[in-house]
Design an enzyme around this catalytic site. Structure first.
Site, short mmCIF file in Angstrom:
data_model
loop_
_atom_site.label_atom_id
_atom_site.label_comp_id
_atom_site.label_asym_id
_atom_site.label_seq_id
_atom_site.Cartn_x
_atom_site.Cartn_y
_atom_site.Cartn_z
N LYS A 267 -41.62 -52.42 100.25
CA LYS A 267 -40.81 -52.80 101.43
C LYS A 267 -40.74 -51.90 102.63
O LYS A 267 -40.34 -50.66 102.43
CB LYS A 267 -39.29 -53.22 100.71
CG LYS A 267 -38.30 -53.36 101.80
CD LYS A 267 -37.05 -54.01 101.20
CE LYS A 267 -35.89 -54.29 101.98
NZ LYS A 267 -34.55 -54.52 101.44
N ASP A 272 -32.21 -52.46 108.73
CA ASP A 272 -31.70 -53.46 108.13
C ASP A 272 -30.37 -53.77 108.73
O ASP A 272 -29.48 -53.20 108.00
CB ASP A 272 -31.82 -53.63 106.74
CG ASP A 272 -31.29 -54.73 106.16
OD1 ASP A 272 -31.16 -55.61 106.70
OD2 ASP A 272 -31.10 -55.04 104.71
N LYS A 279 -24.40 -56.77 108.55
CA LYS A 279 -23.79 -55.92 107.96
C LYS A 279 -22.60 -55.37 108.51
O LYS A 279 -22.69 -55.20 109.85
CB LYS A 279 -24.82 -54.72 107.39
CG LYS A 279 -25.69 -55.22 106.56
CD LYS A 279 -26.54 -54.04 106.30
CE LYS A 279 -27.64 -54.44 105.09
NZ LYS A 279 -27.46 -54.89 103.91
N ASP A 290 -34.24 -48.28 104.69
CA ASP A 290 -34.65 -49.53 104.00
C ASP A 290 -36.43 -49.55 103.97
O ASP A 290 -36.86 -50.55 103.46
CB ASP A 290 -33.98 -50.68 104.70
CG ASP A 290 -33.88 -51.80 103.68
OD1 ASP A 290 -33.71 -51.81 102.51
OD2 ASP A 290 -33.68 -52.97 104.30
N ASP A 349 -29.66 -61.40 105.26
CA ASP A 349 -29.48 -59.97 104.98
C ASP A 349 -30.42 -59.83 103.60
O ASP A 349 -30.62 -58.84 103.14
CB ASP A 349 -28.05 -59.83 104.72
CG ASP A 349 -27.87 -57.97 104.45
OD1 ASP A 349 -28.91 -57.32 104.80
OD2 ASP A 349 -26.92 -57.62 104.08
N GLU A 351 -33.35 -60.18 103.24
CA GLU A 351 -34.82 -60.15 104.16
C GLU A 351 -35.96 -59.24 103.08
O GLU A 351 -37.01 -59.82 103.29
CB GLU A 351 -34.65 -59.46 105.22
CG GLU A 351 -34.88 -57.89 105.35
CD GLU A 351 -33.75 -56.98 104.66
OE1 GLU A 351 -32.48 -57.95 104.37
OE2 GLU A 351 -34.12 -56.00 104.20
N ARG A 353 -36.91 -59.50 100.14
CA ARG A 353 -37.55 -60.47 99.28
C ARG A 353 -38.42 -61.41 100.13
O ARG A 353 -39.53 -62.01 99.66
CB ARG A 353 -36.71 -61.08 98.36
CG ARG A 353 -35.72 -62.18 99.12
CD ARG A 353 -34.58 -62.56 98.26
NE ARG A 353 -33.52 -61.51 97.99
CZ ARG A 353 -32.49 -61.51 97.46
NH1 ARG A 353 -32.14 -62.68 96.66
NH2 ARG A 353 -31.38 -60.84 97.18
#
Ligand code: BES
Ligand code: MN
Ligand code: ZN
Length: 503
Positions: A267, A272, A279, A290, A349, A351, A353
């Site tokens: 990933k 993020d 967030k 991230d 959020d 994201e 996956r």
């Protein structure tokens, strides 16, 4: 730092410093005893006076010990002998390295690698000493205007083995551990870089540079390529950002071209924000980490190439920012993934996956023997396992076992989590094939369930590294995990395949 292996008597070392252990309370290790004998009891005198109890992690630097060829002796506390296990061994190594680096010795001979550690042999002790030493001396100060300079930094470490017969194996494991340590440092550097520097384009450039230095091939898929392929989920995450997304594909060929490759998928969210499902502000800076899954994949690829493992390995990293904006994906949007399945994005959020599912589908074209994805995927995994273990999910029991064992061997551990069908229903959507979130309960499991729907055609494992990829607080920084676990898995796989004679 330069490492080497040697065997010999502690009292005969010509060195700036000889490092030996002392157990609690005041019990000399075998190497410390040899020094004590040569020095006619000087060491035991000092210890008896109470200057070194042997408390784990304590150190005492001694000068002018008679009849020795070294300038200094560093005593390292090992804790109670009965309780001396893996963690204590690593703690003792760390304390030794710290003290050596902070005092005048630029070079040292370390006898801690000869201490018996239950369940572990000399090779493990050497590999761990290299990893711990590299980790302890790691600094990320390239963006400070005055890098903190150590006056006489530790430059050269000699690790000892008990007999000459162990030299060859020790040498080989040392080279391997150095490759893994460099892979970890690379992963840490990428993780620690600020998000205005480490963008998707920067990651792609770095991947190309790694490929070039190590004779791998590197292909970068651009947004237009993703469009053509139909990667609607990856593109949906990228929509809010001014930075174009990239899909990095690194290929290492160490075996016959016909051998099915292992694919690693990381990933690579370089920042993020949560997107429209924004967030909270507190600690949001940490969402620069991230992309640590992508960084671990790049670090592992570099290590694999350096070790010249006889395997074919493909490293993939879908990478983008997750930002809010006028064009950003909204809660309720439905996107079409590369697999053809539709997804209702109920929370922007979730994201990770979304970018991973398209990368997993993209893997199919490589007819992989195994696919392993690595992702800072869920806060729920941090709640479940804390900052100690990686969460491991798999559609294949044997693969799960192999990864757990590799993590155990590398002291980069994972815990097997369930992926039972019963959890799948939480992803139900009224409007699309599935939703991208599964509610509060079992958040790390429903995230893995989501990914499993895109991994039906191969043996697959998912590593949720949200809790282990970086440290917060005063020691904030990337850890380079799970490069050791992945590298160990690949080493063992290469060995297992070498043992099976070709048909
Ligand atoms: N990158 C985060 C996961 C994360 C959060 C890792 C905190 C480490 C610390 C991920 O993209 C995310 O935001 N996940 C959400 C999923 C939720 C919306 C279903 C989460 O865990 O809160
Ligand atoms: Mn997120
Ligand atoms: Zn994320």
């Amino acid at each position: 730092m330069e490492f080497s292996i040697k065997s010999g008597a502690p009292e005969k070392q010509r060195s700036a410093c000889v490092v030996v252990g002392v157990f609690e309370s005041r019990k000399l290790s075998a190497a410390a005893e040899s020094i004590d004998r040569a020095a006619q009891g000087q060491l035991s005198d000092i210890v008896r006076r109470g200057d070194m109890e042997g408390k784990l992690g304590s150190t005492l630097l001694l000068h002018n010990i008679p009849r020795l060829l070294c300038d200094r002796v560093l005593l390292v506390g090992l804790g109670r002998e009965r309780e001396f296990r893996e963690k204590q061994y690593r703690d003792a190594c760390r304390a030794a390295i710290r003290t050596l680096n902070d005092t005048g010795s630029m070079e040292a001979v370390v006898f801690l690698t000869e201490l018996p550690v239950r369940r572990r042999g000399a090779e493990w002790r050497i590999a761990q000493a290299v990893l711990v030493a590299t980790e302890t001396l790691y600094r990320f100060d390239r963006l400070k205007s005055k890098p903190s300079d150590v006056r006489r930094p530790l430059r050269k470490l000699t690790l000892t083995v008990a007999g000459r017969a162990e030299l060859a194996a020790g040498e080989a494991i040392l080279r391997q551990a150095e490759a893994i340590a460099r892979g970890m440092s690379l992963a840490k550097d990428l993780g620690n870089l600020p998000p205005n520097v480490c963008t998707p384009a920067y990651l792609a450039e770095q991947a190309a540079a790694i490929a070039k230095a190590a004779a791998m091939s590197c292909e970068i898929l651009e947004a237009a390529d993703m469009e053509k392929l139909g990667m609607g989920a990856l593109l949906a995450v990228a929509r809010g950002s001014a930075q174009p997304p990239k899909l990095i594909v690194l290929r290492y060929q160490g075996a016959d071209a016909a051998a099915a490759p292992i694919a690693l998928v990381g990933k690579g969210i370089t920042f993020d924000t949560g997107g429209i499902s924004l967030k909270p502000a507190a600690e949001m800076d940490e969402m620069k980490f991230d992309m640590c899954g992508a960084a671990a994949v790049l670090g592992t690829m570099q290590a694999v190439a350096e070790m010249r493992l006889p395997l074919n390995v493909i490293g993939l990293a879908p990478t983008t920012e997750n930002m809010p904006g006028g064009r950003a994906t909204k809660p309720g949007d439905i996107v079409k993934t590369l697999s053809g399945q539709s997804v209702e994005v109920l929370n922007t959020d979730a994201e990770g996956r979304l970018i991973l599912c398209d990368a997993l589908s993209y893997c199919e074209r490589f007819k992989p023997a195994v696919v392993i994805d690595v992702a800072t995927l869920t806060g729920a995994c941090v709640i479940a396992l804390g900052h100690v273990a990686t969460g491991l999910f798999s559609n294949d029991e044997a693969l799960a076992r192999e990864l757990i064992a590799a993590g155990d061997a590398a002291y980069d551990r994972a815990w097997h989590m369930p992926l039972w069908e019963d959890y799948q229903e939480q992803l139900r959507s009224n409007f699309a094939d599935m939703a991208n979130i599964g509610g509060r309960p079992a958040g790390s499991i429903t995230a893995a369930c989501f990914l499993s729907r895109f991994a039906k055609t191969f043996r697959w494992a998912h590593l949720d590294i949200a809790g282990v990829a970086w440290r917060s607080g005063k020691e904030k920084g990337a850890t380079g995990r799970p490069v050791p676990m992945l590298a160990q898995y690949l080493i063992e796989r290469a060995q297992a395949h070498a043992r099976v004679p070709a048909p």
